[in-house]
Design a protein around this motif. Structure first.
Motif, PDB file in Angstrom:
ATOM      1  N   LYS A 186       0.830  -1.193   0.000  1.00 40.59           N
ATOM      2  CA  LYS A 186       0.000   0.000   0.000  1.00 40.59           C
ATOM      3  C   LYS A 186       0.873   1.253   0.000  1.00 40.59           C
ATOM      4  CE  LYS A 186      -4.226  -1.842   2.110  1.00 40.59           C
ATOM      5  NZ  LYS A 186      -5.130  -1.820   3.300  1.00 40.59           N
ATOM      6  N   LYS A 187       1.993   1.196   0.756  1.00 36.11           N
ATOM      7  CA  LYS A 187       2.930   2.317   0.772  1.00 36.11           C
ATOM      8  C   LYS A 187       3.537   2.510  -0.620  1.00 36.11           C
ATOM      9  CE  LYS A 187       4.501   1.705   5.589  1.00 36.11           C
ATOM     10  NZ  LYS A 187       5.697   1.390   6.417  1.00 36.11           N
ATOM     11  N   VAL A 188       3.920   1.400  -1.232  1.00 38.83           N
ATOM     12  CA  VAL A 188       4.538   1.450  -2.562  1.00 38.83           C
ATOM     13  C   VAL A 188       3.545   1.988  -3.590  1.00 38.83           C
ATOM     14  CG1 VAL A 188       5.555   0.090  -4.419  1.00 38.83           C
ATOM     15  CG2 VAL A 188       6.139  -0.429  -2.044  1.00 38.83           C
ATOM     16  N   LEU A 189       2.306   1.510  -3.517  1.00 38.49           N
ATOM     17  CA  LEU A 189       1.282   1.970  -4.458  1.00 38.49           C
ATOM     18  C   LEU A 189       1.035   3.463  -4.324  1.00 38.49           C
ATOM     19  CD1 LEU A 189      -1.166  -1.041  -4.153  1.00 38.49           C
ATOM     20  CD2 LEU A 189      -0.102  -0.269  -6.278  1.00 38.49           C
ATOM     21  N   SER A 190       1.095   3.957  -3.094  1.00 34.51           N
ATOM     22  CA  SER A 190       0.923   5.384  -2.860  1.00 34.51           C
ATOM     23  C   SER A 190       2.055   6.180  -3.497  1.00 34.51           C
ATOM     24  CB  SER A 190       0.878   5.663  -1.353  1.00 34.51           C
ATOM     25  OG  SER A 190       0.721   7.048  -1.104  1.00 34.51           O
ATOM     26  N   LYS A 191       3.280   5.683  -3.372  1.00 32.45           N
ATOM     27  CA  LYS A 191       4.435   6.352  -3.976  1.00 32.45           C
ATOM     28  C   LYS A 191       4.406   6.221  -5.494  1.00 32.45           C
ATOM     29  CE  LYS A 191       8.502   5.824  -1.978  1.00 32.45           C
ATOM     30  NZ  LYS A 191       8.844   7.158  -1.446  1.00 32.45           N
ATOM     31  N   ALA A 192       3.882   5.094  -5.983  1.00 30.59           N
ATOM     32  CA  ALA A 192       3.877   4.824  -7.413  1.00 30.59           C
ATOM     33  C   ALA A 192       2.970   5.788  -8.176  1.00 30.59           C
ATOM     34  CB  ALA A 192       3.438   3.382  -7.683  1.00 30.59           C
ATOM     35  N   LYS A 193       2.003   6.368  -7.488  1.00 35.24           N
ATOM     36  CA  LYS A 193       1.093   7.315  -8.140  1.00 35.24           C
ATOM     37  C   LYS A 193       1.847   8.507  -8.702  1.00 35.24           C
ATOM     38  CE  LYS A 193      -3.013   6.188  -5.404  1.00 35.24           C
ATOM     39  NZ  LYS A 193      -3.989   6.689  -4.401  1.00 35.24           N
ATOM     40  N   ASN A 194       2.996   8.817  -8.097  1.00 34.44           N
ATOM     41  CA  ASN A 194       3.794   9.954  -8.544  1.00 34.44           C
ATOM     42  C   ASN A 194       4.988   9.533  -9.397  1.00 34.44           C
ATOM     43  OD1 ASN A 194       2.226  11.869  -7.018  1.00 34.44           O
ATOM     44  ND2 ASN A 194       3.264  11.153  -5.161  1.00 34.44           N
ATOM     45  N   TYR A 195       5.018   8.237  -9.738  1.00 35.62           N
ATOM     46  CA  TYR A 195       6.127   7.706 -10.528  1.00 35.62           C
ATOM     47  C   TYR A 195       5.924   8.111 -11.988  1.00 35.62           C
ATOM     48  CZ  TYR A 195       9.405   4.253 -12.479  1.00 35.62           C
ATOM     49  OH  TYR A 195      10.438   3.628 -13.129  1.00 35.62           O
ATOM     50  N   LYS A 196       6.930   8.718 -12.581  1.00 38.74           N
ATOM     51  CA  LYS A 196       6.827   9.191 -13.953  1.00 38.74           C
ATOM     52  C   LYS A 196       7.255   8.102 -14.924  1.00 38.74           C
ATOM     53  CE  LYS A 196       5.613  13.283 -12.618  1.00 38.74           C
ATOM     54  NZ  LYS A 196       4.237  13.763 -12.807  1.00 38.74           N
ATOM     55  N   ARG A 197       6.364   7.774 -15.871  1.00 38.08           N
ATOM     56  CA  ARG A 197       6.652   6.756 -16.875  1.00 38.08           C
ATOM     57  C   ARG A 197       6.386   7.337 -18.249  1.00 38.08           C
ATOM     58  NH1 ARG A 197       6.636   1.301 -16.702  1.00 38.08           N
ATOM     59  NH2 ARG A 197       5.674   1.187 -14.658  1.00 38.08           N
ATOM     60  N   GLY A 198       7.284   7.066 -19.171  1.00 35.03           N
ATOM     61  CA  GLY A 198       7.077   7.469 -20.560  1.00 35.03           C
ATOM     62  C   GLY A 198       7.310   8.954 -20.818  1.00 35.03           C
TER      63      GLY A 198
END
Length: 210
Positions: free
Chosen positions: A198-210
């Motif tokens: 859940k912590k990772v998913l929260s951080k992943a929302k701001n992960y820039k891809r592409g």
């Protein structure tokens, strides 16, 4: 439309060059107006031309005189109809994702990058004959709350907001599948907790891809 057709061809050829799918296996589409553009049935990606890319309406209509879409166009249609955020779809018969799928198993959170697919794990859709509405239903179930899944005895599918991101996600799923297979050779891998994911998913929302 011309630029979008060219982009579909570009990434279709990359299915081969990046070894995500061989020859004419797999398919790629992109949302367009009230439908989507998709790779045709039975043509090698290396030989594709702009006018080979087929338009299919969200109601499932296409002009046969202008070409026949991939035999798996139905699950593209159903994803676009049920997921407004889906703008592009990459379906591949990539080696490692397919290998895992033949065991009718998904990929647990053995690595935090599993979250890139949108959930705490990667689901595996139940098997159904390719091109059927039953397969579409199974895929939609496995994609609930996620942007990618495996397809039992078949391969993988990923969607995103554009083709670049969808293709990169498909590459990520293949890499995660390889890592998972490798980890299993050493024994049962340690699984991250739901709390951690859940912590990772929260951080992943701001992960820039592409």
């Amino acid at each position: 439309m011309k630029n979008l057709r060219s982009e579909i061809i570009k990434y279709s050829k990359m299915l081969n060059s990046k070894k995500l799918s061989a020859l004419r296996s797999g398919n790629i589409s992109s949302r367009y107006k009230d439908g989507f553009l998709i790779t045709p049935s039975g043509k090698k990606y290396s030989a594709l031309k702009n006018n080979d890319i087929v338009f299919v309406s969200l109601n499932g209509y296409f002009d046969k005189k202008k070409g026949i879409p991939s035999s798996e166009w139905k699950f593209h249609q159903d994803i676009y109809r049920s997921k407004k955020e889906a703008k592009a779809i990459v379906h591949a018969h990539s080696t490692c994702a397919t290998a895992v799928s033949t065991h009718k198993r998904g990929i647990p959170p053995f690595h935090y990058m599993v979250a890139m697919a949108g959930g705490h794990d990667i689901k595996c859709a139940k098997y159904a004959t390719f091109g059927t509405r039953e397969l579409s239903k199974n895929i939609l179930k496995a994609l609930k709350g996620r942007k990618a899944c495996l397809i039992s005895n078949h391969g993988q599918i990923a969607f995103e907001e554009n083709l670049s991101k969808a293709f990169e996600l498909a590459e990520e799923v293949e890499n995660i599948s390889l890592q998972y297979i490798t980890s299993l050779k050493l024994g049962k891998p340690k699984i991250l907790s739901i709390k951690e994911m859940k912590k990772v998913l929260s951080k992943a929302k701001n992960y820039k891809r592409g």
